[in-house]
Structure formats: structure tokens, C-alpha cells
Write an enzyme that holds these catalytic residues in place. Structure first.
Site, short mmCIF file in Angstrom:
data_model
loop_
_atom_site.label_atom_id
_atom_site.label_comp_id
_atom_site.label_asym_id
_atom_site.label_seq_id
_atom_site.Cartn_x
_atom_site.Cartn_y
_atom_site.Cartn_z
N ARG A 93 0.85 -1.19 0.00
CA ARG A 93 0.00 0.00 0.00
C ARG A 93 0.89 1.23 0.00
O ARG A 93 1.71 1.42 0.90
CB ARG A 93 -0.89 0.00 1.24
CG ARG A 93 -1.73 1.22 1.35
CD ARG A 93 -2.32 1.42 2.75
NE ARG A 93 -2.51 2.84 2.93
CZ ARG A 93 -2.30 3.49 4.06
NH1 ARG A 93 -1.93 2.86 5.14
NH2 ARG A 93 -2.49 4.78 4.11
N HIS A 137 -2.39 10.90 0.93
CA HIS A 137 -1.76 10.71 2.25
C HIS A 137 -1.11 12.04 2.62
O HIS A 137 0.10 12.13 2.80
CB HIS A 137 -0.78 9.55 2.21
CG HIS A 137 -0.49 8.94 3.55
ND1 HIS A 137 -0.64 7.60 3.82
CD2 HIS A 137 -0.03 9.49 4.71
CE1 HIS A 137 -0.30 7.35 5.08
NE2 HIS A 137 0.08 8.49 5.64
N GLU A 182 -6.53 8.50 6.78
CA GLU A 182 -6.70 9.15 8.08
C GLU A 182 -7.16 10.60 7.99
O GLU A 182 -6.50 11.52 8.50
CB GLU A 182 -5.40 9.08 8.89
CG GLU A 182 -4.97 7.67 9.21
CD GLU A 182 -3.84 7.62 10.25
OE1 GLU A 182 -3.37 8.69 10.69
OE2 GLU A 182 -3.46 6.50 10.63
N ASN A 305 -6.52 2.04 10.40
CA ASN A 305 -5.18 2.24 10.93
C ASN A 305 -5.30 2.30 12.44
O ASN A 305 -6.09 3.08 12.98
CB ASN A 305 -4.57 3.55 10.44
CG ASN A 305 -4.31 3.55 8.94
OD1 ASN A 305 -4.51 2.55 8.26
ND2 ASN A 305 -3.87 4.68 8.43
N TYR A 307 -2.95 2.01 16.23
CA TYR A 307 -1.68 1.84 16.97
C TYR A 307 -1.91 1.65 18.46
O TYR A 307 -1.34 0.76 19.06
CB TYR A 307 -0.76 3.05 16.74
CG TYR A 307 -0.29 3.15 15.31
CD1 TYR A 307 0.90 2.56 14.91
CD2 TYR A 307 -1.05 3.80 14.34
CE1 TYR A 307 1.33 2.61 13.60
CE2 TYR A 307 -0.64 3.86 13.02
CZ TYR A 307 0.56 3.26 12.65
OH TYR A 307 0.97 3.30 11.35
N GLU A 364 -2.79 -0.08 8.57
CA GLU A 364 -1.57 0.32 9.28
C GLU A 364 -1.61 -0.21 10.70
O GLU A 364 -2.63 -0.09 11.38
CB GLU A 364 -1.43 1.85 9.40
CG GLU A 364 -0.99 2.55 8.16
CD GLU A 364 -0.79 4.05 8.38
OE1 GLU A 364 -0.50 4.46 9.52
OE2 GLU A 364 -0.94 4.79 7.41
C1 FCB Z 1 -0.24 7.24 10.92
C2 FCB Z 1 0.06 7.78 9.54
C3 FCB Z 1 1.34 7.27 8.95
C4 FCB Z 1 2.44 7.14 9.97
C5 FCB Z 1 1.95 6.38 11.19
C6 FCB Z 1 3.00 6.14 12.24
O1 FCB Z 1 -1.06 8.12 11.62
O2 FCB Z 1 -0.98 7.46 8.65
O3 FCB Z 1 1.69 8.13 7.89
O4 FCB Z 1 2.94 8.37 10.29
O5 FCB Z 1 0.87 7.05 11.75
#
Ligand code: FCB
Length: 461
Positions: A93, A137, A182, A305, A307, A364
């Protein structure tokens, strides 16, 4: 084909279990984005993006870093494809840099810029890797920012025209497209907090931008469908639980508000046809008859995405009614301070499946660190491997509980330009030694290769 990179052979491979609960056609991928890796910022007719100007302003980016050179992927893409091939990923991607193909944002196409994406797509297909193209992006052409950027309603038409160009040039080979990456992040950080370009701090422009990005999404979906029947289309949203830093009514209200802006302002109207109630009121001045139908166009998948959870607190002084907060001191964290909470990931996937009823691809997930290599540049990133393994366990749990998750993309293939944090913050499976641009696969790259291989073997009947 460029010869296979060193760093895989003859190295200990961390054990990785087969992921038997996943579909046989589960997509294993890696993600990047244009401004973060390409470099070649002034080459072959590329126009400036809002990130070029912003990153050159003193004090904006840690260490004064810019994306001028980044990972020099523009010139080293063949080596990067060889790395992915060696890892065994099925999908890559990446994003197209709008100002590389349309230097003014509109009007005359830049053939040399388009030729780069032709080479990249052809190279991926030759290596057996499916290209997944994200149209946006965050690197808006500066020329369009000069016309008002996303706060201007016409931006939806600019984006649709750009989508038509990409569809007409790459659509014969690319079968997966996403509109935005995002939008919750770039609208909030760019128009409300001033942390990202255009560094505006204005509630009206922020609410206008949210609505226009949604209109642009709908318009681009219509264009892609019309030009490319049969293509698979999605949207990519950041989704993370938003928690109150203290369980007080005021902090809970702040968390609920941030949740609307962060998690729902795009997926809700795009997939369900309505803004969350508070946002609907704030955005109402920008909504015209028929807009909600223009935004809610049928799509094939939702990209998520994720984290870590994020935290909010009440802030009477803030225009939007909330402020960011650090996670409480006691939570487990990654080396860059992001909370590690695989249960939150599992729950996010389950909630999103329930709420949006679309197949999900995790577009992500990954772990950042301010790590350095040994004398040879090797990185034994056991913390990253631990993070990724635990998040994949959580993904499998979500699948076991009924979530329709069809793929997983690690952020990121390479260490790269991590926005405001610059190059110090590394997310790659592959280390980039910036002075030499040497690529050095980390232990996590070998672990990911083993993970993919085990699952592919495991799924053969
Ligand atoms: C996300 C973004 C990506 C990268 C990661 C760590 O928010 O989409 O570009 O910076 O975080």
C-alpha cells in the site's frame, strides 16, 4: 529485477506461529506514503506540496528534518520492491503524490511524474505484489492550498479530477484504490491544532474541511466506479478508543467529543450516511441539499489504521471542547511512549465490524522506536516483534469472535519521515541508514517473512 537484498539469508529467524484462524486469501502487506519515503522533491517536474513548505519552516519538525530526500525511494524503488518480494508480502500500500502528477493540483498532468508510478506498479506486478493505491496521504499541492485547500468547497471537484487522472493512467493494472488516509488526523491536526500544514487554528475552516473531504471522497468513488468497473474501493480511517484521562464527567464528555472527530467524522457519513449528532450541528453551515447522498457512496472495504488508545481531557479554553492528554503513567508503552494495548485493537476491530458491516483491512499497525543499529547497522528489534505478535494475536481473536478482517499491513516497510517527529522516530521493518541510504532488514523483517510463510503454508489444504 534488482538482486535480493542482504539481511535475510543466514540470519536467525524468530519463530512465528501459523495464523490458522485467518482466511486462506488473507492479505499480508506493508504500507508507506509518498511524502514520507519518496524524496526527489524537486525532480522531474514535481510541484510543491503543503508538507514541503511546512517542513522547511524553522521549528516545525524535530531536528529541522524535511522530506526533500527521505528514503530516496523515487530512485531506489526497485530495491524496495526486491525487499518486499524477499519478505513474501502479497500487497504493497502506497500513496500517489498529487503534486508529482499534477504540479499545480489541477490542469496539465506531469508525464514524468506519472511515469514513476508506472514503473513502480509494473515492478510490483512483476514481483507478484498487488499494488494498493491510496490517493491522498496528506501531501496536498501547495497551489490548491493557495486556493483555500480543504476549507474550499471546490476541493471536492479538484480531488475528483485528480482521481480521474490516476484511474485513467493506473487503473489498467491497479485493482485496489483508497481515497483518503486518516482524514480524522489531517483535518484535526491541520485545521484545529496547527500541528500539521496548513497549520490553521480555526473552527469554521476545520468543520468546512471535514465536510469537503467527505464530499471529495464521494466524488472520487463515483469517478473510480465509472472509469473502472470491477475495481475494489475503500476508505482508510484511523480508529482507536478515546479514553478520558480521569473518569470525571467533564473528561468523559471531552473523550466522547474527540471520539466523534477522530473516529467517526468520516466513516459515519461515508458508510452510514450521517454525522455524529454534535458534529452534525457544527458542520450544518457547510452542508447543502443532497450532500449526504453525495458522500455515502457504496464502497467495498474499510481500511483501519490502529496503533494504541488515545486520551482526552476537558479544556474549557479549547475551541472544540477537549484537549489531548498523555496516557496515564502506569500503562505499558512502546519506546516512543505510545500505549501498548492489544485488547483495544481487538475491540476496535469488533466495534468497527459491527458498526460499518464492511470487510476490514488493517491498513496500518506498527511500533516506533528511536533505535540505532549495531556496527554493521543490524537491529535486533525484539520489542517491535513482540508488539506485532501481540497485535496479530488480538486480530485473530477478533476474527474468532466474528470480525470480517481480510488483511493486515505493517506500518512500515522502511524507516521514514515521521511527520513532526522527523527521522528520529523509526517504524520500519527495514532500517534505513540515511547518510548512505543503505537498507538493512531488521529482525522484525525476518519475523514478518516467517509469519507470512507459516500462514501461507498452513492454509494450503
Ligand atoms: C499514521 C500515519 C502514517 C504514519 C503512522 C506512524 O497516523 O498514517 O503516515 O505516520 O501514523
Amino acid at each position: 529485477m534488482v538482486s535480493p537484498p542482504s539481511g535475510f539469508d543466514g540470519q536467525a529467524v524468530p519463530v512465528s506461529p501459523g495464523r490458522r484462524l485467518l482466511r486462506p486469501d488473507f492479505v499480508w502487506g506493508v504500507s508507506t506514503s509518498s511524502y514520507q519515503i519518496e524524496g526527489a522533491a524537486r525532480e522531474d517536474g514535481r510541484g510543491p506540496s503543503i508538507w514541503d513548505g511546512f517542513s522547511h519552516q524553522p521549528g516545525r519538525i524535530a531536528n529541522g528534518d524535511t522530506g526533500d530526500v527521505a528514503c530516496d525511494h523515487y530512485h531506489r524503488y526497485a530495491e524496495d520492491i526486491a525487499l518486499m518480494r524477499e519478505m513474501g508480502v502479497g500487497a504493497y500500500r502506497f500513496s500517489v503524490a498529487w503534486p508529482r502528477v499534477l504540479p499545480e493540483g489541477r490542469g496539465i498532468a506531469n508525464e514524468r511524474g506519472i511515469a514513476f508510478y508506472d514503473r513502480l506498479v509494473d515492478g510490483l506486478l512483476a514481483a507478484g505484489i498487488e499494488p494498493w493505491v491510496c490517493l491522498y496521504h496528506w501531501d496536498l499541492p501547495q497551489a490548491l492550498q493557495d486556493r483555500g485547500g480543504w476549507a474550499e468547497r471546490d476541493s471536492a471537484n479538484w480531488f475528483a479530477d485528480y482521481a480521474r487522472l490516476v484511474a485513467s493512467r493506473l487503473g489498467d493494472r491497479v485493482k485496489r484504490f483508497a481515497t483518503f488516509n486518516e482524514p480524522g488526523v489531517f483535518t484535526l491536526f491541520g485545521y484545529a491544532f496547527g500541528w500539521h500544514p496548513p497549520a490553521v487554528d480555526d473552527a469554521a475552516q476545520h468543520h468546512a474541511a471535514i465536510h469537503h473531504v467527505n464530499l471529495a471522497h464521494g466524488a472520487a468513488i463515483d469517478v473510480l466506479r465509472a472509469y473502472l468497473p470491477g475495481v475494489s474501493l475503500g476508505t482508510i480511517c484511523n480508529m482507536q478508543p478515546v479514553r478520558p484521562v480521569d473518569p470525571t464527567p467533564a473528561d468523559c464528555a471531552a473523550a466522547a467529543l474527540l471520539d466523534d472527530y477522530w473516529n467517526r467524522a468520516f466513516a459515519d457519513p461515508q458508510i452510514r450516511g450521517a454525522y455524529p449528532a454534535v458534529l452534525a450541528e457544527r458542520i450544518a453551515p457547510f452542508v447543502q441539499d443532497g450532500d449526504m447522498e453525495r458522500i455515502r457512496r457504496p464502497i467495498d472495504w474499510l481500511g483501519i489504521n490502529h496503533y494504541s488508545p488515545i486520551y482526552a481531557r476537558a479544556d474549557a479554553g479549547s475551541r472544540l471542547g477537549f484537549a489531548w492528554s498523555d496516557a496515564p503513567a502506569e500503562v505499558p508503552r512502546s519506546p516512543i511512549g505510545w500505549q501498548i494495548d492489544p485488547d483495544a485493537f481487538r475491540n476496535t476491530l469488533l466495534d468497527a465490524c459491527d458498526r460499518y458491516r464492511l470487510p476490514i483491512y488493517v491498513t496500518e499497525n506498527g511500533a516506533g522506536a528511536e533505535e540505532s543499529g549495531d556496527a554493521a547497522g543490524a537491529v535486533n528489534d525484539v520489542e517491535r516483534i513482540d508488539y506485532l505478535s501481540r497485535y496479530l494475536d488480538a486480530l485473530e481473536e477478533a476474527v474468532l469472535l466474528g470480525a470480517d478482517v481480510r488483511g493486515y499491513f505493517v506500518w512500515s516497510l522502511l524507516d521514514n519521515f515521521e511527520w513532526g517527529a522527523g527521522y528520529a522516530n523509526r517504524f520500519g521493518l527495514v532500517r534505513v541508514d540515511y547518510p548512505t541510504q543503505r537498507r538493512i532488514p531488521k529482525a522484525s523483517a525476518r519475523w514478518y517473512k516467517a509469519t507470512i510463510a507459516a500462514q501461507v503454508r498452513g492454509s494450503v489444504p
